[in-house]
Enzyme design. Structure first.
Site, PDB file in Angstrom:
ATOM      1  N   ASP A  47       0.846  -1.198   0.000  1.00  0.00           N
ATOM      2  CA  ASP A  47       0.000   0.000   0.000  1.00  0.00           C
ATOM      3  C   ASP A  47       0.884   1.252   0.000  1.00  0.00           C
ATOM      4  OD1 ASP A  47       0.882  -0.065   2.595  1.00  0.00           O
ATOM      5  OD2 ASP A  47      -1.098  -0.035   3.537  1.00  0.00           O
ATOM      6  N   SER A  48       2.209   1.051   0.046  1.00  0.00           N
ATOM      7  CA  SER A  48       3.143   2.162  -0.144  1.00  0.00           C
ATOM      8  C   SER A  48       2.900   2.840  -1.494  1.00  0.00           C
ATOM      9  CB  SER A  48       4.600   1.682  -0.045  1.00  0.00           C
ATOM     10  OG  SER A  48       4.809   0.564  -0.885  1.00  0.00           O
ATOM     11  N   ASP A  86      -1.107  -6.321  -0.350  1.00  0.00           N
ATOM     12  CA  ASP A  86      -1.285  -5.665   0.957  1.00  0.00           C
ATOM     13  C   ASP A  86      -2.769  -5.406   1.210  1.00  0.00           C
ATOM     14  OD1 ASP A  86       0.302  -4.892   3.042  1.00  0.00           O
ATOM     15  OD2 ASP A  86       1.096  -3.093   2.070  1.00  0.00           O
ATOM     16  N   LYS A 116      -0.885  -9.575   2.889  1.00  0.00           N
ATOM     17  CA  LYS A 116      -0.139  -9.082   4.061  1.00  0.00           C
ATOM     18  C   LYS A 116      -1.067  -8.170   4.839  1.00  0.00           C
ATOM     19  CE  LYS A 116       3.190  -5.754   3.886  1.00  0.00           C
ATOM     20  NZ  LYS A 116       2.605  -4.747   4.799  1.00  0.00           N
ATOM     21  N   GLU A 118      -1.113  -5.623   8.600  1.00  0.00           N
ATOM     22  CA  GLU A 118      -0.298  -5.005   9.651  1.00  0.00           C
ATOM     23  C   GLU A 118      -0.874  -5.328  11.025  1.00  0.00           C
ATOM     24  OE1 GLU A 118       0.284  -0.836   8.949  1.00  0.00           O
ATOM     25  OE2 GLU A 118       1.029  -1.179   6.905  1.00  0.00           O
ATOM     26  N   GLU A 185       9.473  -4.129  10.566  1.00  0.00           N
ATOM     27  CA  GLU A 185       9.797  -2.807  10.019  1.00  0.00           C
ATOM     28  C   GLU A 185      10.288  -1.861  11.117  1.00  0.00           C
ATOM     29  OE1 GLU A 185       6.951  -1.055   7.364  1.00  0.00           O
ATOM     30  OE2 GLU A 185       8.104   0.808   7.212  1.00  0.00           O
TER      31      GLU A 185
HETATM   32  O1  KIV Z   1       3.517  -1.107   1.752  1.00  0.00           O
HETATM   33  C1  KIV Z   1       4.688  -1.503   1.721  1.00  0.00           C
HETATM   34  O2  KIV Z   1       5.421  -1.279   0.754  1.00  0.00           O
HETATM   35  C2  KIV Z   1       5.179  -2.247   2.865  1.00  0.00           C
HETATM   36  C3  KIV Z   1       6.644  -2.551   2.931  1.00  0.00           C
HETATM   37  C4  KIV Z   1       7.432  -1.332   3.183  1.00  0.00           C
HETATM   38  C5  KIV Z   1       6.951  -3.634   3.893  1.00  0.00           C
HETATM   39  O3  KIV Z   1       4.425  -2.600   3.731  1.00  0.00           O
END
Ligand code: KIV
Length: 289
Positions: A47-48, A86, A116, A118, A185
């Site tokens: 989600d970056s 994500d 993934k 969090e 992280e």
């Molecule tokens: O969203 C993302 O890119 C991440 C990584 C930095 C682990 O969660």
């Protein structure tokens, strides 16, 4: 020859053999193809992208529909890498039912191979349910950017009294719930080392020292797309921002000067056969397939 797909089982075996796991974020098919061909084991559709692609200050605005869109593009670009999607903010925090339904959508509509999310112990029940539903889960503890406001910014985690124990408990809770890997992280390297030695599943570090089982970086950061952004945990392997600006600058100047296109880059009536060969339109990730 068809490349052997990296699976969650490959990753577990890599940890057991002491082989490091190379993970990068990817958001589109072209970059995904390049990263896959260069040997990245896992591509995380993070989600970056809400920050590096969309230009937001945090990852919070990203939606499930946007995640699915980027996952589809990345999956089209890869042949070997495992693709992780994500779960965006708000897509799993309300209830276990909401999390299962949205993770299933990401797998179904995005085509990614795992998800993934969090958080640690607080999401153990959700992780268990997802794994039970056949959806592999990568955990993510330490600095969890979706808790930006709760954490008071992007800060190293685990330095406070009790921080080490909390992180270890979170990692164990994720492992017990069935997570196949855990992102660590922005935590002190010695805590990451202890977690890595404690859990049987691979740890993937970002700003967590060299002793994790693998490393992940945001691809735009390690490729140097933004010359003004260089936090301590990022190593720049290229300066693509400068390279792109130079290339575009030369293109602009050649268009303005009438130097582009040349005759060789143009068509004539004489060579235009109605049933002639196709001219090649835009490059796509599928050209390698
Ligand atoms: O969203 C993302 O890119 C991440 C990584 C930095 C682990 O969660």
């Amino acid at each position: 020859m068809k490349a052997q797909r990296v699976t969650i089982h490959t990753l577990r075996q890599m940890k057991e053999r002491g082989e490091k796991i190379a993970v990068l974020t990817a958001y589109d098919a072209t970059f995904a193809r390049l990263f896959d061909e260069a040997g990245a084991d896992v591509l995380l559709v993070g989600d970056s992208h809400g920050m590096v692609v969309q230009g937001n200050d945090t990852t919070l605005p990203v939606t499930l529909e946007e995640m699915a869109y980027h996952c589809r593009a990345v999956v089209r670009g890869v042949r070997r890498a495992h693709v992780v999607g994500d779960m965006p903010f708000g897509s799993y925090q309300t209830s276990v039912e909401q999390g299962v339904a949205n993770a299933a959508r990401l797998i179904k509509e995005g085509g990614c191979h795992s998800v993934k999310l969090e958080g640690g112990a607080q999401h153990a029940e959700l992780v268990k349910r997802l794994v039970g539903a056949g959806i592999p889960v990568m955990g993510h503890i330490g600095l969890t950017p979706q808790s930006y406001h709760q954490l008071g910014g992007f800060k190293v985690q685990g330095r406070d009294p009790g921080g080490r124990d909390r992180l270890l408990a979170d990692a164990r809770a994720l492992e017990d719930a069935g997570a196949y890997a855990i992102v660590l992280e922005a935590i002190p390297a010695d805590i990451a080392r202890e977690i890595t030695a404690t859990v049987s599943v691979p740890t993937i570090g970002i700003g967590a020292g060299v002793d994790c089982d693998g490393q992940v970086l945001v691809s735009y950061d390690m490729l140097g797309m933004d010359e003004s952004f260089k936090p301590r945990f990022v190593r720049r392997y290229a300066t693509l921002g400068a390279t792109i600006k130079d290339a575009v600058g030369r293109y602009v100047s050649e268009v303005r000067g009438g130097e582009f296109p040349s005759d060789a880059e143009s068509f004539t009536v004489a060579e235009n056969k109605a049933t002639g060969p196709t001219i090649g339109m835009y490059s796509t990730a599928n050209t390698t397939k």
